[in-house]
Scaffold this motif. Structure first.
Motif, PDB file in Angstrom:
ATOM      1  N   HIS A   1      -4.847  16.717  14.145  1.00  0.00           N
ATOM      2  CA  HIS A   1      -6.243  16.327  14.013  1.00  0.00           C
ATOM      3  C   HIS A   1      -6.581  15.428  14.888  1.00  0.00           C
ATOM      4  CE1 HIS A   1      -7.456  20.086  12.516  1.00  0.00           C
ATOM      5  NE2 HIS A   1      -6.761  19.954  10.933  1.00  0.00           N
ATOM      6  N   GLY A   2      -5.453  14.779  15.519  1.00  0.00           N
ATOM      7  CA  GLY A   2      -5.446  13.483  16.563  1.00  0.00           C
ATOM      8  C   GLY A   2      -4.999  12.691  15.163  1.00  0.00           C
ATOM      9  N   ALA A   3      -4.433  10.803  15.632  1.00  0.00           N
ATOM     10  CA  ALA A   3      -3.624  10.340  14.994  1.00  0.00           C
ATOM     11  C   ALA A   3      -4.661   9.059  14.445  1.00  0.00           C
ATOM     12  CB  ALA A   3      -2.658   9.547  16.233  1.00  0.00           C
TER      13      ALA A   3
ATOM     14  N   MET B   1       0.735  -1.097   0.359  1.00  0.00           N
ATOM     15  CA  MET B   1      -0.238   0.544   0.016  1.00  0.00           C
ATOM     16  C   MET B   1       0.928   1.178   0.129  1.00  0.00           C
ATOM     17  SD  MET B   1      -2.993   1.142   2.871  1.00  0.00           S
ATOM     18  CE  MET B   1      -3.354  -0.290   2.597  1.00  0.00           C
ATOM     19  N   LEU B   2       0.694   2.445  -0.583  1.00  0.00           N
ATOM     20  CA  LEU B   2       1.493   3.214  -1.192  1.00  0.00           C
ATOM     21  C   LEU B   2       1.265   4.152  -0.031  1.00  0.00           C
ATOM     22  CD1 LEU B   2       1.214   4.160  -5.041  1.00  0.00           C
ATOM     23  CD2 LEU B   2       3.561   3.317  -3.812  1.00  0.00           C
ATOM     24  N   ALA B   3       1.889   4.830   0.959  1.00  0.00           N
ATOM     25  CA  ALA B   3       1.833   6.223   1.531  1.00  0.00           C
ATOM     26  C   ALA B   3       1.462   7.619   0.634  1.00  0.00           C
ATOM     27  CB  ALA B   3       3.482   6.092   2.445  1.00  0.00           C
TER      28      ALA B   3
ATOM     29  N   VAL C   1      -8.634  -5.948  18.825  1.00  0.00           N
ATOM     30  CA  VAL C   1      -8.963  -5.425  17.187  1.00  0.00           C
ATOM     31  C   VAL C   1      -7.631  -5.227  16.424  1.00  0.00           C
ATOM     32  CG1 VAL C   1     -10.939  -4.799  17.370  1.00  0.00           C
ATOM     33  CG2 VAL C   1      -9.382  -3.001  17.977  1.00  0.00           C
ATOM     34  N   THR C   2      -6.883  -6.150  15.429  1.00  0.00           N
ATOM     35  CA  THR C   2      -5.905  -5.923  15.019  1.00  0.00           C
ATOM     36  C   THR C   2      -5.060  -5.261  14.399  1.00  0.00           C
ATOM     37  OG1 THR C   2      -5.633  -7.818  15.037  1.00  0.00           O
ATOM     38  CG2 THR C   2      -3.473  -6.854  14.279  1.00  0.00           C
ATOM     39  N   VAL C   3      -4.480  -4.087  14.940  1.00  0.00           N
ATOM     40  CA  VAL C   3      -3.307  -2.874  13.976  1.00  0.00           C
ATOM     41  C   VAL C   3      -3.647  -3.162  12.768  1.00  0.00           C
ATOM     42  CG1 VAL C   3      -1.867  -0.800  14.015  1.00  0.00           C
ATOM     43  CG2 VAL C   3      -3.560  -1.332  15.994  1.00  0.00           C
ATOM     44  N   VAL C   4      -3.695  -2.443  11.602  1.00  0.00           N
ATOM     45  CA  VAL C   4      -3.484  -3.108  10.525  1.00  0.00           C
ATOM     46  C   VAL C   4      -2.186  -2.767   9.884  1.00  0.00           C
ATOM     47  CG1 VAL C   4      -4.209  -3.062   8.001  1.00  0.00           C
ATOM     48  CG2 VAL C   4      -5.848  -4.150   9.630  1.00  0.00           C
ATOM     49  N   THR C   5      -2.888  -0.963  10.058  1.00  0.00           N
ATOM     50  CA  THR C   5      -1.467   0.409   9.437  1.00  0.00           C
ATOM     51  C   THR C   5      -1.380   1.556  10.141  1.00  0.00           C
ATOM     52  OG1 THR C   5      -0.624   0.887   7.217  1.00  0.00           O
ATOM     53  CG2 THR C   5      -2.775   1.082   7.367  1.00  0.00           C
ATOM     54  N   ILE C   6      -1.069   2.217   9.845  1.00  0.00           N
ATOM     55  CA  ILE C   6      -0.855   3.365  11.305  1.00  0.00           C
ATOM     56  C   ILE C   6      -0.193   4.409   9.726  1.00  0.00           C
ATOM     57  CG2 ILE C   6      -0.028   5.530  12.584  1.00  0.00           C
ATOM     58  CD1 ILE C   6      -0.058   2.739  14.924  1.00  0.00           C
ATOM     59  N   PRO C   7      -1.157   5.034   8.971  1.00  0.00           N
ATOM     60  CA  PRO C   7      -1.544   6.371   7.592  1.00  0.00           C
ATOM     61  C   PRO C   7       0.242   7.691   8.720  1.00  0.00           C
ATOM     62  CG  PRO C   7      -2.895   5.931   7.832  1.00  0.00           C
ATOM     63  CD  PRO C   7      -2.343   5.504   9.144  1.00  0.00           C
TER      64      PRO C   7
END
Length: 112
Positions: A79-81, A1-3, A67-73
């Motif tokens: 405005h928060g994460a 997945m592209l950033a 729940v599992t974290v998939v990604t963190i853009p």
């Protein structure tokens, strides 16, 4: 997945990719915005978390657990994460409703 967006002919390196996990069967990718952006630094893709919602004048409630974290853009604002979770469709609905009127925070169940 592209950033982010890429131009034609631009070299593709690991810096341009988001670290992301595949979605487990039966789950959907659910983006949620945490009230405190610093908390996103405590987790990585693969972390198992709980999501709490707090509404004005009421105690926080656990609205999604394990729940599992998939990604963190990468965040470019204050405005928060934004984090993306693998949730059931039902959890996604609850998270969307909670996000509309409350502030979300997390508990960390397991850090991989």
């Amino acid at each position: 997945m592209l950033a982010g967006a890429m131009r034609r002919g631009e070299p593709l390196t690991d810096v341009r990719l988001l670290h992301s996990l595949p979605l487990p069967p039966g789950t959907v990718a659910t983006p949620v915005r945490l009230a405190d952006p610093d908390t996103a630094q405590l987790i990585t893709p693969g972390s198992t978390i709980g999501v709490l919602a707090a509404w004005e004048g009421q105690p926080a409630q656990l609205i999604a657990d394990n729940v599992t974290v998939v990604t963190i853009p990468k965040a470019d604002n204050d405005h928060g994460a934004l984090i993306v979770l693998a949730t059931t469709p039902s959890q996604a609905t609850q998270l969307a409703a909670a996000q509309a009127g409350g502030r979300l925070s997390i508990t960390i169940n397991h850090h991989s």
